[in-house]
Design an enzyme around this catalytic site. Structure first.
Site, PDB file in Angstrom:
ATOM      1  N   CYS A 127      91.584  76.958  78.487  1.00 26.60           N
ATOM      2  CA  CYS A 127      92.577  75.928  78.192  1.00 26.60           C
ATOM      3  C   CYS A 127      93.714  76.558  77.411  1.00 26.60           C
ATOM      4  O   CYS A 127      93.508  77.474  76.611  1.00 26.60           O
ATOM      5  CB  CYS A 127      91.955  74.773  77.417  1.00 26.60           C
ATOM      6  SG  CYS A 127      91.181  75.222  75.846  1.00 26.60           S
ATOM      7  N   HIS A 149      88.027  83.603  68.564  1.00 26.77           N
ATOM      8  CA  HIS A 149      89.058  83.396  69.592  1.00 26.77           C
ATOM      9  C   HIS A 149      90.346  84.074  69.132  1.00 26.77           C
ATOM     10  O   HIS A 149      91.208  83.445  68.531  1.00 26.77           O
ATOM     11  CB  HIS A 149      89.265  81.892  69.783  1.00 26.77           C
ATOM     12  CG  HIS A 149      90.345  81.500  70.739  1.00 26.77           C
ATOM     13  ND1 HIS A 149      90.830  82.333  71.728  1.00 26.77           N
ATOM     14  CD2 HIS A 149      91.038  80.321  70.869  1.00 26.77           C
ATOM     15  CE1 HIS A 149      91.768  81.700  72.408  1.00 26.77           C
ATOM     16  NE2 HIS A 149      91.913  80.483  71.907  1.00 26.77           N
ATOM     17  N   CYS A 203      96.792  80.625  74.781  1.00 27.42           N
ATOM     18  CA  CYS A 203      95.446  81.194  74.709  1.00 27.42           C
ATOM     19  C   CYS A 203      95.048  81.955  75.961  1.00 27.42           C
ATOM     20  O   CYS A 203      94.140  82.792  75.924  1.00 27.42           O
ATOM     21  CB  CYS A 203      94.415  80.095  74.436  1.00 27.42           C
ATOM     22  SG  CYS A 203      94.676  79.233  72.870  1.00 27.42           S
ATOM     23  N   GLY A 214      97.815  75.946  75.534  1.00 28.20           N
ATOM     24  CA  GLY A 214      98.804  75.035  75.002  1.00 28.20           C
ATOM     25  C   GLY A 214      99.795  74.592  76.076  1.00 28.20           C
ATOM     26  O   GLY A 214     100.186  75.375  76.936  1.00 28.20           O
TER      27      GLY A 214
END
Length: 389
Positions: free
Chosen positions: A375, A345, A90, A377
């Protein structure tokens, strides 16, 4: 060491899954933001040293080095413009900003476009991890299964773990989700996004239209409606309403050196003040922005009170709520124009998307310091601190 400046930052309005941007090829979607960054900044396209593009699902129409494909689809960039595509989940295009800034600060390059793209309609999540898998996602030879026996790394599981660890209720999450929509509604009605949004021409049953408003915003959102959405896990607290929306979109940020400012007569929006990336627990994984923020502030010599606006990606409502609890930041400074729960997102595009919103919000509200964190993965988090000029 040289200073890196942000001269321009743009994004497309988000498109819902199967929505208004579904008919736009992701390469063309990326090219829209690349062209807009060149046109709005007034930079000579031949002066661009590199294009760094974030993209998570590099498969199907986002394969074949989508950053380079975006350059080739551009109407303004010459084919001599290099490009590279990166994946930090992300945080991919936030990392693109940091790579661009590092290139400028090191003196090896002077003008770099950081960008991102994700068409989650046309290239669904997981498209790049389901092909030709022989042994499973976690290699036994790499020792992952030995270190984390029985663990299936899951962002959703991590978000639920944060809920329990920090003592949040479902009502806490639902109320945060409602506030995301309310802030996005207010920002849209006030024209707060007009400076950052790139219009994309789309075909509709009514004919050609320009897509300029984030499609995920629920202008009729109520707490009752959000509270009534089905739980994603029977014993959990998170619902689709308190999670980030699947989204199609692209975004871009122009990062330059002081020499380039003078050579091209450019006016900066912001100075990049700090670049931080950290990694921690890959199981709870989404909690890492809390600790990355601590490190970034320490390295920058700033306190949480020194920062005027924060962009903390709303992957799930539990993430920014835990971040607020940990840092003690003023909630009124957080995601002031709404976040991913309302705006969407688009994975690889979210880093440069949030930066576009942050730098323009700083200018709009007459503020100085902004902090963005994401944040990611695997338990990784980026933090970027900028100073509006």
């Amino acid at each position: 060491m040289s200073t890196a400046y942000i001269v321009e930052a743009v994004r497309t309005a988000g498109g819902r899954r199967g929505g208004r941007l579904a008919g736009v090829h992701p390469v063309d979607l990326l090219a829209k933001s690349l062209d807009a960054i060149v046109e709005r900044s007034g930079i000579d396209p031949k002066a661009i040293d590199d294009v760094v593009t974030g993209c998570v699902s590099q498969a199907g129409e986002q394969a074949m080095q989508v950053g380079r494909m975006g350059v080739l689809a551009s109407k303004l960039l010459p084919q001599s413009t290099p490009a590279v595509t990166i994946d930090r989940q992300c945080g991919s295009s936030q990392q693109a900003i940091q790579f661009a800034a590092q290139a400028v600060m090191s003196g090896t390059q002077d003008v770099v476009i950081a960008s991102g793209v994700e068409s989650m309609t046309r290239v669904p999540m997981g498209s790049n991890v389901t092909l030709h898998m022989k042994e499973g996602l976690y290699s036994k030879a790499a020792g992952i299964e030995e270190k984390f026996p029985g663990i299936n790394f899951s962002q959703f599981m991590g978000a639920e773990m944060i809920v329990k660890k920090h003592g949040f209720s479902k009502d806490d999450l639902d109320r945060f989700a409602l506030s995301s929509h309310e802030k996005a509604i207010a920002a849209t009605k006030a024209g707060a996004f007009e400076r950052e949004i790139v219009a994309v021409e789309i075909e509709t049953p009514e004919g050609a239209q320009m897509h300029t408003v984030d499609e995920g915003i629920r202008f009729d959102a109520t707490l009752e409606g959000i509270a009534g959405v089905k739980l994603l896990s029977p014993d959990g607290a998170i619902t689709a309403a308190s999670s980030s929306q699947i989204c199609d979109g692209s975004s871009a940020v122009l990062v330059v050196s002081e020499a380039a400012l003078k050579a091209h007569g450019l006016t900066p929006l912001a100075r990049i003040h700090n670049l931080t990336v950290t990694a921690g627990d890959p199981v709870i994984m989404l909690e890492e922005p809390l600790f990355a923020t601590d490190r970034a502030l320490q390295r920058a010599g700033l306190s949480i009170e020194d920062i005027d606006l924060f962009e903390v990606n709303e992957a799930f409502a539990s993430v920014p709520l835990a971040w607020l609890k940990h840092t003690g930041a003023d909630p009124e400074k957080l995601n002031v124009h709404g976040g991913a729960i309302a705006l969407g997102h688009p994975l690889g595009a979210s880093g440069t998307k949030l930066m576009a919103t942050l730098v323009h919000a700083l200018k709009r509200h007459g503020k100085k310091y902004g902090l963005q964190t994401m944040c990611e993965g695997g338990g990784v988090a980026n933090v970027t601190i900028v100073e509006a000029l």
